[in-house]
Design an enzyme around this catalytic site. Structure first.
Site, PDB file in Angstrom:
ATOM      1  CB  CYS A   1      -5.901  -1.281   5.431  1.00 59.80           C
ATOM      2  SG  CYS A   1      -4.169  -1.767   5.210  1.00 59.80           S
TER       3      CYS A   1
ATOM      4  CB  CYS B   1      -1.401   1.074   6.097  1.00 58.26           C
ATOM      5  SG  CYS B   1      -1.077   0.386   4.454  1.00 58.26           S
TER       6      CYS B   1
ATOM      7  CG  HIS C   1      -2.041  -1.006   1.077  1.00 62.89           C
ATOM      8  ND1 HIS C   1      -2.948  -1.229   2.074  1.00 62.89           N
ATOM      9  CD2 HIS C   1      -2.389  -1.834   0.056  1.00 62.89           C
ATOM     10  CE1 HIS C   1      -3.812  -2.153   1.692  1.00 62.89           C
ATOM     11  NE2 HIS C   1      -3.491  -2.544   0.467  1.00 62.89           N
TER      12      HIS C   1
ATOM     13  CD  GLU D   1      -1.932   4.196   3.240  1.00 59.69           C
ATOM     14  OE1 GLU D   1      -3.094   4.631   3.251  1.00 59.69           O
ATOM     15  OE2 GLU D   1      -1.602   3.183   2.593  1.00 59.69           O
TER      16      GLU D   1
END
Length: 161
Positions: A105, A108, A80, A82
């Site tokens: 999420c 992350c 992801h 992040e």
């Protein structure tokens, strides 16, 4: 003759959210392009990230599907935005804040907490009621990480009219 400084410049929030959208454009994901920008307390950029497969892997070697058997979807393979912003930083991100196009999420959130991110500024919270995002908020709250939704200036004007 007196010259005054410009007063219609963009805010730091708008600047970094625009940057998050620009870096999201690097994603090869056909359905979701996410971006993240890590900045320190002096508004200096420390890292950029977007969602994609791990560095050095062939993006055609893994599926981009959203539905089906878990191993036949993108979810076990994608990093992801992040996470990638943290991985792409060349130094400690301790005390930084992150601007992201999507609310992070739970995975992350753990990465951000473990790296001492102090604030998350997100734009979209479209997955708000999904379990991994509920878990994310629980983790962030327990760790004392602040988070807030960014609303761009022109949208504020429309809603306040």
């Amino acid at each position: 003759m007196t010259t005054k400084q410009r007063e219609d410049n963009i805010s730091w929030d708008e600047c970094f959210m625009r940057m998050a959208h620009v870096i999201a454009g690097r994603s090869k994901d056909p359905s979701t392009q996410a971006g993240a920008v890590l900045v320190d307390q002096n508004n200096v950029v420390f890292g950029l990230g977007y969602n994609g497969f791990p560095r050095g892997t062939d993006s055609n070697a893994f599926p981009w599907e959203r539905e089906g058997n878990f191993l036949d979807t993108k979810y076990p393979y994608v990093c992801h935005a992040e996470e990638n912003a943290v991985y792409n930083s060349r130094t400690s991100v301790h005390g930084c804040k992150v601007y992201c196009t999507l609310f992070p999420c739970n995975e992350c959130a753990k990465t951000l907490i473990q790296n001492h991110i102090v604030e998350i500024i997100f734009e979209s919270d479209k997955h708000h009621d999904q379990d991994s995002y509920i878990a994310s908020r629980r983790l962030l709250d327990a760790a004392g990480v602040k988070y807030r939704q960014y609303v761009c200036a022109w949208e504020k004007k429309i809603h306040n009219s």
